[in-house]
Design a protein around this motif. Structure first.
Motif, PDB file in Angstrom:
ATOM      1  N   SER A  23       0.789  -1.239   0.000  1.00 40.67           N
ATOM      2  CA  SER A  23       0.000   0.000   0.000  1.00 40.67           C
ATOM      3  C   SER A  23       0.815   1.280   0.000  1.00 40.67           C
ATOM      4  N   LEU A  24       2.028   1.236   0.518  1.00 42.70           N
ATOM      5  CA  LEU A  24       2.730   2.503   0.750  1.00 42.70           C
ATOM      6  C   LEU A  24       3.673   2.855  -0.394  1.00 42.70           C
ATOM      7  N   HIS A  25       3.775   4.170  -0.604  1.00 43.89           N
ATOM      8  CA  HIS A  25       4.629   4.720  -1.658  1.00 43.89           C
ATOM      9  C   HIS A  25       6.101   4.645  -1.228  1.00 43.89           C
ATOM     10  N   PRO A  26       7.012   4.314  -2.174  1.00 48.90           N
ATOM     11  CA  PRO A  26       8.430   4.187  -1.798  1.00 48.90           C
ATOM     12  C   PRO A  26       8.993   5.422  -1.098  1.00 48.90           C
ATOM     13  N   ALA A  27       8.457   6.592  -1.423  1.00 51.53           N
ATOM     14  CA  ALA A  27       9.006   7.802  -0.817  1.00 51.53           C
ATOM     15  C   ALA A  27       8.689   7.888   0.676  1.00 51.53           C
ATOM     16  N   LEU A  28       7.836   6.982   1.158  1.00 52.03           N
ATOM     17  CA  LEU A  28       7.497   6.992   2.590  1.00 52.03           C
ATOM     18  C   LEU A  28       8.423   6.102   3.412  1.00 52.03           C
ATOM     19  N   GLN A  29       9.312   5.421   2.734  1.00 51.39           N
ATOM     20  CA  GLN A  29      10.191   4.472   3.424  1.00 51.39           C
ATOM     21  C   GLN A  29      10.977   5.146   4.541  1.00 51.39           C
ATOM     22  N   LYS A  30      11.512   6.315   4.213  1.00 49.56           N
ATOM     23  CA  LYS A  30      12.353   7.024   5.185  1.00 49.56           C
ATOM     24  C   LYS A  30      11.510   7.488   6.368  1.00 49.56           C
ATOM     25  N   LYS A  31      10.327   8.029   6.058  1.00 48.28           N
ATOM     26  CA  LYS A  31       9.472   8.557   7.121  1.00 48.28           C
ATOM     27  C   LYS A  31       9.197   7.491   8.185  1.00 48.28           C
ATOM     28  N   TYR A  32       8.880   6.299   7.756  1.00 47.83           N
ATOM     29  CA  TYR A  32       8.528   5.251   8.712  1.00 47.83           C
ATOM     30  C   TYR A  32       9.735   4.423   9.144  1.00 47.83           C
ATOM     31  N   GLY A  33      10.930   4.828   8.691  1.00 51.27           N
ATOM     32  CA  GLY A  33      12.150   4.148   9.137  1.00 51.27           C
ATOM     33  C   GLY A  33      12.226   2.703   8.693  1.00 51.27           C
ATOM     34  N   LEU A  34      11.701   2.438   7.507  1.00 46.53           N
ATOM     35  CA  LEU A  34      11.677   1.050   7.043  1.00 46.53           C
ATOM     36  C   LEU A  34      12.960   0.717   6.298  1.00 46.53           C
ATOM     37  N   SER A  35      13.403  -0.516   6.435  1.00 46.52           N
ATOM     38  CA  SER A  35      14.666  -0.895   5.807  1.00 46.52           C
ATOM     39  C   SER A  35      14.429  -1.675   4.515  1.00 46.52           C
ATOM     40  N   TYR A  36      13.207  -1.721   4.066  1.00 45.84           N
ATOM     41  CA  TYR A  36      12.942  -2.402   2.800  1.00 45.84           C
ATOM     42  C   TYR A  36      12.195  -1.458   1.867  1.00 45.84           C
ATOM     43  N   ARG A  37      12.314  -1.738   0.580  1.00 43.21           N
ATOM     44  CA  ARG A  37      11.705  -0.891  -0.417  1.00 43.21           C
ATOM     45  C   ARG A  37      10.205  -1.166  -0.518  1.00 43.21           C
ATOM     46  N   THR A  70      10.751  -2.795  12.819  1.00 43.66           N
ATOM     47  CA  THR A  70      11.717  -3.873  13.088  1.00 43.66           C
ATOM     48  C   THR A  70      11.845  -4.826  11.906  1.00 43.66           C
ATOM     49  N   ALA A  71      10.931  -4.707  10.962  1.00 44.49           N
ATOM     50  CA  ALA A  71      10.951  -5.646   9.843  1.00 44.49           C
ATOM     51  C   ALA A  71      12.159  -5.388   8.950  1.00 44.49           C
ATOM     52  N   THR A  72      12.789  -6.457   8.503  1.00 43.62           N
ATOM     53  CA  THR A  72      13.917  -6.302   7.592  1.00 43.62           C
ATOM     54  C   THR A  72      13.493  -6.560   6.151  1.00 43.62           C
ATOM     55  N   ASP A  73      12.305  -7.081   5.990  1.00 39.89           N
ATOM     56  CA  ASP A  73      11.772  -7.188   4.641  1.00 39.89           C
ATOM     57  C   ASP A  73      10.291  -6.863   4.696  1.00 39.89           C
ATOM     58  N   ARG A  74       9.580  -7.131   3.640  1.00 35.57           N
ATOM     59  CA  ARG A  74       8.201  -6.676   3.522  1.00 35.57           C
ATOM     60  C   ARG A  74       7.261  -7.299   4.553  1.00 35.57           C
ATOM     61  N   ASN A  75       7.688  -8.349   5.232  1.00 40.38           N
ATOM     62  CA  ASN A  75       6.815  -8.996   6.199  1.00 40.38           C
ATOM     63  C   ASN A  75       6.756  -8.203   7.489  1.00 40.38           C
ATOM     64  N   GLN A  76       5.525  -8.020   8.002  1.00 38.97           N
ATOM     65  CA  GLN A  76       5.312  -7.233   9.214  1.00 38.97           C
ATOM     66  C   GLN A  76       4.899  -8.152  10.362  1.00 38.97           C
ATOM     67  N   SER A  77       4.912  -7.568  11.555  1.00 42.57           N
ATOM     68  CA  SER A  77       4.565  -8.349  12.743  1.00 42.57           C
ATOM     69  C   SER A  77       3.150  -8.106  13.238  1.00 42.57           C
ATOM     70  N   ASN A  78       2.377  -7.257  12.575  1.00 40.12           N
ATOM     71  CA  ASN A  78       1.017  -6.971  13.067  1.00 40.12           C
ATOM     72  C   ASN A  78       0.152  -8.222  12.954  1.00 40.12           C
ATOM     73  N   ASP A  79      -0.475  -8.597  14.066  1.00 37.48           N
ATOM     74  CA  ASP A  79      -1.409  -9.722  14.018  1.00 37.48           C
ATOM     75  C   ASP A  79      -2.691  -9.255  13.330  1.00 37.48           C
ATOM     76  N   VAL A  80      -3.343 -10.169  12.652  1.00 43.25           N
ATOM     77  CA  VAL A  80      -4.525  -9.791  11.872  1.00 43.25           C
ATOM     78  C   VAL A  80      -5.748 -10.530  12.429  1.00 43.25           C
ATOM     79  N   PRO A  81      -6.770  -9.770  12.849  1.00 37.97           N
ATOM     80  CA  PRO A  81      -7.946 -10.424  13.416  1.00 37.97           C
ATOM     81  C   PRO A  81      -8.790 -11.120  12.347  1.00 37.97           C
ATOM     82  N   VAL A  82      -9.303 -12.280  12.722  1.00 37.24           N
ATOM     83  CA  VAL A  82     -10.266 -12.975  11.863  1.00 37.24           C
ATOM     84  C   VAL A  82     -11.669 -12.681  12.383  1.00 37.24           C
ATOM     85  N   PHE A  83     -11.825 -12.797  13.715  1.00 37.77           N
ATOM     86  CA  PHE A  83     -13.078 -12.402  14.360  1.00 37.77           C
ATOM     87  C   PHE A  83     -12.751 -11.394  15.446  1.00 37.77           C
TER      88      PHE A  83
END
Lengths: 1015, 524
Positions: free
Chosen positions: B286-300, B402-415
């Motif tokens: 979802s996020l634009h590459p130019a936002l990488q720096k803002k959120y301190g992400l280490s992946y493109r 903390t993610a080093t690649d595109r995978n995130q740690s947010n848990d996703v609710p089903v119910f």
């Protein structure tokens, strides 16, 4: 050839004690007889028996044509063996033949024993094809070529390709009809080898021939340096290979090293140095061309991309590579002991900077004969230490050296690398090249002990024990600047894996000749256990400095919940057990019959199908020995062969493939932690069994004009059934979507033609020429068995940007492997946008995957041609070698993915794109537009040498040579090189030959200067 | 013959000494002989089912449930993401049985069901224990949930419940599958635990079963033609009256990378971890590459997914915290500095034809609601900076630094508890008897108040659907919601298809090759 004189034990002459001639006198008459025929007559006439090593007979090159009256057997034998390399002696009424170690060709002698010792044949004329006097190595024994009943090609060391090679397989490139070898310029790349067409659907080891080095089956090919090899035999048909049963479906390559000889100490030194350059590049736009293109299309680069540079990125990541090779060998022997030793150091730099390979090989062997020559004991040790320098993300470097914008410099003004990480898979290739490295060290040692006992009544017993141990140590480091690992502050991997191979081979041979009947029977047993991947990997990250690389892995202090990457479990243990037998019978050396049977078991297979039987039969007729051909002079040899046999293929997969396996399938949350879930990672198939190849082969060998022209033609028909394949299954019934099963069959039919000729054979000038031509027809017959039914499956997904899930090949019944099945290009519309034909033939701008694919030729060549020439004039020799590959097609996915004119402001374009519209958003789509004719003619090698005769006492010869490899290529292919891997994409999903997918390590053009010195 | 005797004898000696043992003991892998035997091993053995479940829930399954609606669109951007038209087909409702999203969703569902069956078969052959009974009940619930997802997506599906069944699978009608799920869940309900803490987190408890039944009954009319709104209220009340769940005090934090068992709304969530348990990649999409720096992400960041203007238009209440979880308009970093992209006039807009096309421009990244296609055939919004910035971006699952690649740690609710409240409200709105002194409107306003949104004065079905969109976006409910409200045949973005057959996906062609007996759904 002559070296075999000393290898086989013969019953030694203890002449004084046993010499005996009954004194019987008789009249003998020989008419154009060969030795065997003469023996048969002498057996009848004098009641004698003959004992000999049949290899030695081949040394006797003369016809026996004389008549003597009232002579004793001794007188006849003296006459026969005068001026020959063979000695005879009596042992009771047994005539024992031995080879004369001190034999030197005497002036005026006419037979064809090399003047110089066999170890250092300087006669560089082609002798491939059927040199009928020679002895060839067959499985578990040797045989005179003229008595062969199967298709075996021999390449002598003098005929090897000269070049900077990392594998002995490359010595054979183009030398054996039907053997296809391809390799890129990667010094660490293994050549891909296919014999007589793909006969499996699995890539990698499953389609490679089986190597036997000095009778050690499955020995590591890295253990032998090209200079140590005296000859390589390629066993092609099933009757030749069936004795190796389960591993022989793709042919067997038997390497024989040079051996020592008694009473002669030989030293040879072989050195060369080479310079390599990139042979061909893809012509990408220069900064000027790119800007002109942009201007033409009213486009402009972003300011950060327009820095006034004109960087040739292909130039920036490559180098002129210097390589060298040094080889010293020593051999000799006395008092029934022979020894040989050699050391080889090979250092090959890659043309891609920071890649390379060096290897040190040491070999030593001793053989001792005891018990009055009845027992020969041998022990040999070979060890090779290989260092590979690799780039962890080499494919990404190779892709970006093409498409990185030329308008930016490698380094910014502040010395850091130019980088723009906002684009997909867009990285400064020089930065990737310099900020990560992998060093893989392999040490392999092979220990081999042999014993051969000569028993009474023509029996001989052999035991062969082998232990091979390999150690792979790898270290990989990604610096904190590595663009593909941002945020890790340096990452290191180390691994250490051991592999071992234990083998016992034991066989009993019986050989007897009585009159016109010659019988040779062999029975044996072999046991082998291989363990691979015994070791582990560890990882760490967040290092305080990049200076130490991976060397001190404990120095990293990773943050948070870092998990050590232990790598995948690689441990495998495989056991192979075999019983084998072979019987040869010949009548008058004219009608030759051979039967063989091998029963093999592999622990890799399901309990229900572990054992399998592999039979073979062959028959040959030496027509030239028939009386009706006696008095003609056109043919000097004529022989016809026919054979049929079944072989198996069990290479290339996990030994536990047939069982359900539980392993860690990922982590899941359990009470506050992520723990490893243990689950089935593989479907079980207890019925999994051998892939079986049945091959029919027939051939004719002939020699004309006293051997000035020799020709051979082979026809084969090969059907591989029970193909082992990773069959797609429904996850409704299986928990993993692939199932390893035996499905379907694949057929290869073809012919091979070889011609050897010596058009000019003067006293000072000679011209020998060699031509080979091979054609193979490959067809997938079926992909189904009684349970699984499938007509076709899509294969080969190059996976370029925007093309995930797009396939370019199909595996389909009735079509060959490597059948292209992709979109059909319909030119451009008025706006310059690429159009395609849909399934119904209508033009569409957005073709649909699967639905709108069309057939587009296939990757396999129709004809492979080799043409070698050897010219000799006085001390000069010149070799010119040309190879051709005709009728093959390659999907140039590299060009397709580069051709993105609508993205020209982000990625550089090939010059090819200059006339494309920048509005063409579909130019890159894989289609038949990129399925290119990959036919080529390659001037593969020119070698020019001069041999000096002895300068001083003790020196035997000195040869200096210069050689050029890959000097020119004629092709219409638009990629770097039309000779792409035969094996397929990496990581391979299946067999997908002929896809050039952005990761081709450029092929090199090499120049060598070499020296061979013999003492 | 004497000779043959010799040979036989020698061969005999040779062979007697020869080893013919081909059984190599398995040393490095677990096999049925060694696994599982202890209680702890049962838990590990059940793990693969959860690993499988996690696999595609946020990838292929999310794409099938979301890109087929007005909630999100994945156009081609800058030549990437066309991928054979798979995302385009999702938007246009023109998917074919070959579409990989259709195929991957099926494979995900049925391979996880197959793994559940395999786990249950393992359990059946082992010693009975309370731990085993509980673990088996959880696996059966999970399997029922997957059958529900598959029935919801594909209609008439096979219902394999035993592992290793070699019979060709037979399809059941949607009603039969509905009945199977209903009875299966009811039969395991008494065996499920009631804990809601870390010991149970990530695995089904009794409230998961209630929630699944509520979801099943809410859509019963779609699946069977018979409404079951009263049952919806019953099972929602089973959750509500337990008192174990409550609305979160901070909606945004509920979806942070550090969310977990402490979330009071999560009834069943899938725990993700950027390193150990991968598969949640919402920001990369979802996020634009130019936002990488803002959120301190280490992946493109990759950037293709945005929402559709008509959907975003529902987020009009600026007080509502749920409105803040979208990126729109001019973008600034955390210090308030504009996020600037240095480009040229033509780089900004490649339709620009002026002679000063190469003049540098400093463009402040601005997300605009429109996702106008520059090339309709290729579903392409354009590779220029304006094209890349098209569409409002969802940032509900906050980026994981903390993610080093595109995978995130947010848990996703089903119910989630909020969904329970909304389901109850909707059931009442559709005619079920209210309970516990609530009305549909009071329940919705209870939720809106917690989200700081202005309470509603009246509630109709449109407002109900809108409330679900506000609350449950990016939670895999939009597709069935639109179907239930009769709006799946509506028009949004470039989509005008109104074929009701599209309410169920086709049986994937790959599956029909493997199981030719499967009957294709109507309209495909």
């Amino acid at each position: 050839m002559k070296k075999w004189l000393f290898i086989w034990i013969v019953l030694a002459a203890n002449q004084g004690l046993y010499a005996q001639d009954s004194g019987k006198k008789a009249t003998v008459r020989f008419r154009h007889a060969n030795l065997r025929q003469a023996f048969a007559q002498l057996e009848k006439t004098y009641g004698l028996y003959f004992s000999y090593n049949e290899n030695n007979l081949a040394l006797y090159g003369k016809e026996i044509d004389f008549q003597l009256k009232d002579v004793t057997a001794s007188q006849v034998l003296d006459k026969i063996f005068a001026n020959s390399p063979l000695n005879w002696s009596f042992k009771g009424n047994l005539v024992v033949l031995t080879a004369d170690p001190n034999y030197q060709k005497k002036p005026g002698s006419s037979h064809a024993v090399a003047e110089t010792p066999a170890d250092t044949i300087t006669d560089t004329l082609y002798k491939a094809g059927a040199d009928l006097g020679e002895v060839v190595v067959v499985g578990y024994g040797r045989q005179s070529r003229k008595l062969l009943t199967s298709a075996i090609s021999t390449v002598q060391s003098s005929e090897f390709n000269k070049g900077n090679f990392n594998s002995p397989a490359q010595l054979l490139q183009g030398k054996v009809a039907g053997l296809t070898i391809a390799r890129s310029g990667d010094p660490n790349g293994a050549p891909s080898i296919i014999l007589r067409g793909p006969s499996t659907l699995r890539p990698g080891p499953a389609q490679e021939p089986f190597y036997v080095i000095d009778e050690v089956p499955g020995a590591d090919i890295r253990l032998v340096s090209p200079d140590d090899i005296s000859a390589i035999e390629v066993l092609k048909d099933a009757s030749a290979t069936a004795i190796y049963g389960t591993r022989a479906s793709n042919g067997v390559i038997m390497i024989t090293t040079k051996k020592a000889r008694q009473a002669q100490t030989l030293v040879s030194v072989n050195n060369y140095a080479s310079v390599e350059k990139v042979a061909r590049k893809i012509r990408m736009m220069t900064a000027g061309q790119l800007k002109a293109y942009l201007a033409r299309n009213s486009l402009a680069l972003d300011p950060s991309d327009d820095q006034g540079a004109n960087t040739d990125w292909q130039q920036a990541v490559t180098q002129t590579a210097l390589s060298h090779n040094q080889h010293v060998s020593l051999s000799g022997g006395s008092n029934n002991l022979t020894y040989n030793a050699s050391v080889n150091y090979f250092d090959s730099k890659g043309i891609l900077r920071n890649t390379g390979l060096n290897r040190l090989i040491g070999r030593a062997g001793v053989e001792q004969r005891v018990l009055n020559n009845h027992l020969k004991l041998g022990i040999s040790v070979s060890t090779a230490a290989t260092n590979s320098y690799l780039l962890p993300d080499q494919p990404i470097i190779l892709y970006n050296m093409l498409r990185y914008l030329p308008t930016v410099p490698v380094y910014k003004a502040d010395g850091t690398y130019t980088e723009n990480l906002q684009r997909v898979q867009y990285y400064n290739p020089v930065s990737l090249q310099n900020n990560a490295w992998q060093n893989l060290k392999n040490k392999t040692t092979l220990l081999n002990g042999t014993a051969r006992l000569i028993l009474p009544l023509g029996f001989k017993y052999d035991v062969n024990l082998t232990s091979q141990v390999g150690q792979d140590n790898s270290g990989t480091y990604y610096t904190s600047q590595y663009a593909l690992k941002t945020g890790t502050n340096g990452q290191a991997y180390r691994s250490s894996y051991e592999s071992s191979k234990k083998m016992i081979e034991t066989f009993l041979t019986f050989a007897r000749r009585r009159g016109d009947h010659d019988v040779n029977v062999l029975g044996g047993y072999s046991w082998q256990e291989d363990v691979t991947g015994d070791g582990f990997q560890a990882s760490n990250q967040d290092f305080p400095t990049d200076a130490l690389g991976y060397t001190n892995i404990g120095l990293g202090s990773p943050a948070g919940n870092y998990r050590n990457d232990w790598g995948v479990n690689q441990y495998q243990k495989l056991r192979l057990i075999s019983f084998y037998t072979r019987a040869k019978y010949s009548y008058k050396d004219r009608y030759l019959l051979q039967l063989s049977l091998r029963r093999d078991a592999s622990s890799a297979f399901g309990v229900n199908n572990r054992w399998a039987t592999f039979p073979a039969a062959s028959f040959a007729w030496r027509a030239i020995d028939e009386s009706f051909l006696k008095y003609q002079s056109l043919f000097s040899d004529l022989k016809a062969r026919i054979s049929y046999g079944v072989t198996g293929n069990s290479l290339g997969f996990d030994p536990l493939i047939s069982k359900v396996q539980y392993s860690s399938v990922g982590a899941f949350y359990y009470n506050g932690n992520f723990v490893n879930a243990i689950g089935p990672s593989q479907n079980a198939n207890p019925d999994l069994k051998w892939e079986k190849t049945a091959m029919f082969n027939t051939g004719v060998e002939l020699a004309l004009l006293k051997g000035r022209i020799k020709a051979g033609i082979e026809y084969y028909n090969k059907l591989t059934s029970n193909l082992i394949w990773y069959y797609p299954v429904s996850t409704i019934r299986y928990f993993v979507s692939t199932y390893t099963a035996n499905v379907g069959s694949i057929s290869n039919k073809g012919f091979e033609l070889t011609v050897d000729a010596t058009p000019v054979k003067g006293a000072s000038f000679q011209w020998a020429t060699f031509l080979s031509l091979a054609h193979n027809d490959n067809k997938l017959v079926s992909l189904s068995n009684n349970i699984f039914k499938l007509d076709s499956i899509f294969e080969a997904s190059p996976g370029g940007q925007g093309q995930t899930g797009s396939y370019v090949q199909i595996i389909k019944s009735g079509k060959p492997v490597g059948q292209f099945f992709t979109f059909s290009y319909a030119g451009k519309n008025a706006a310059g946008v690429s159009q395609f034909y849909d399934a119904t033939g209508k033009i569409t701008l957005a073709p649909r995957n699967f639905v709108d694919y069309h057939y587009a030729g296939n990757a396999q060549p129709k004809v492979q041609l080799s043409w070698g020439n050897n010219l000799a004039w006085k001390g000069f020799d010149c070799n010119i070698f040309v190879r051709a590959f005709l009728g093959a097609r390659v999907m140039n996915a590299t060009l397709a993915d580069l051709n993105r004119p609508d993205e020209v402001t982000n990625y550089n374009l090939p010059v090819f794109s200059a006339n494309e519209s920048s509005r063409d958003i579909s130019a890159y789509i894989y289609s038949n537009r990129y399925v290119e004719n990959a036919s080529y003619w390659r001037l593969d090698n020119i070698t020019l040498g001069y041999t000096f005769s002895s300068f001083f006492k003790g020196m035997r010869s000195l040869r200096l040579y210069v050689a050029g490899n890959n000097l020119a290529i004629i092709t219409r292919y638009r990629g770097i090189d039309p000779e792409v891997s035969l094996s397929g994409l990496t990581p391979p999903a299946g067999l997908t030959p002929g896809v050039d997918n952005k990761d081709y390590y450029p092929r090199t053009r090499a120049f060598l200067v070499g020296l061979d010195l013999d003492f | 013959m004497k000779l043959s005797k010799y040979i036989t004898r020698l061969a005999g000696i040779l062979l007697l000494g020869a080893c013919t043992k081909t059984d190599v003991p398995v040393e490095n892998q677990l096999t049925p002989a060694t696994f599982p035997t202890t209680d702890e091993q049962f838990i590990l053995a059940a793990g693969p089912a959860y690993v499988g479940f996690r696999g595609s829930y946020c990838l292929a399954y999310w794409q099938s449930q979301t890109l087929s609606t007005d909630e999100a669109i994945l156009p081609s951007r800058a030549g990437g993401w066309y991928d054979g038209g798979r995302y385009q087909q999702m938007h246009y409702h023109s998917w074919t049985p070959d579409n990989p999203i259709v195929g991957d969703t099926w494979t995900w569902g049925f391979s996880t069901i197959s793994t559940c069956n395999q786990v249950l078969a393992l359990f059946a052959s082992s010693k009975d224990s309370p731990a085993r009974t509980r673990a088996a009940a959880e696996i059966r619930t999970l399997r029922a949930l997957l059958f529900y997802f598959m029935m919801d997506a594909y209609g008439n599906i096979p219902v394999p419940t035993t592992f290793g069944d070699t019979a060709k699978p037979v399809q059941k009608t949607r009603s039969e599958v509905f009945n199977f799920i209903e009875s299966e869940v009811k039969s395991v309900l008494p065996l499920l635990g009631a804990a809601t803490d870390a010991t149970q987190y990530g695995r089904p408890n009794a409230y998961t079963a209630y929630a699944l039944l509520a979801r099943l009954y809410l859509n019963a009319e779609v699946y069977t033609g018979k409404p079951r709104y009263k049952d919806v209220v019953t099972y929602c009340d089973s959750v509500i009256r337990s008192g174990k769940y409550s609305l979160a005090t901070d909606y945004a934090k509920m979806f942070y990378p550090d969310n977990g068992p402490q979330m009071t709304e999560f009834i069943l969530a899938i725990p993700y971890d950027h390193a150990s348990a991968q598969g949640e990649q919402f920001n990369w999409y979802s996020l634009h590459p130019a936002l990488q720096k803002k959120y301190g992400l280490s992946y493109r960041l990759s950037n293709p997914v945005s929402t559709i203007p008509s959907y975003y238009a529902q987020f009009s209440d600026s007080a509502d915290v749920r409105t803040t979880l979208w990126l729109t308009g001019k973008q600034y970093d955390f210090s308030g500095n504009p996020i600037v992209i240095n480009t040229t006039k033509v780089g900004l807009d490649n339709t620009y034809t002026g002679s000063d096309a190469g003049t540098p421009v400093d463009y402040q990244l601005t997300f605009t609601p429109d996702v106008t296609l520059r090339d309709v055939d290729k579903f392409e919004v354009g590779g220029d900076e304006l094209g890349k910035a098209k569409g409002i971006r969802n940032i509900k699952y906050y980026p994981d630094v903390t993610a080093t690649d595109r995978n995130q740690s947010n848990d996703v609710p089903v119910f989630r508890y909020a969904d329970i409240l909304l389901m109850k409200a909707e059931a009442i709105l559709r005619g079920a008897t209210p309970t516990d002194n609530t009305t549909a409107l009071s329940i919705v306003n209870q939720l809106r108040t917690a989200r700081k949104a202005t309470p509603l004065a009246t509630l109709d079905l449109d407002a109900m659907l809108k409330e679900r969109a506000l609350e449950l976006n990016w939670e895999n409910t939009r597709r069935i919601d639109l179907i239930r409200f009769g709006k799946f045949e509506g028009s949004w973005g470039y989509k005008t298809d109104a074929d009701p057959n599209k309410r169920i996906f086709p049986i994937p062609s790959g599956e029909r090759v493997l199981n030719p007996g499967l009957i294709q759904n109507p309209g495909y």
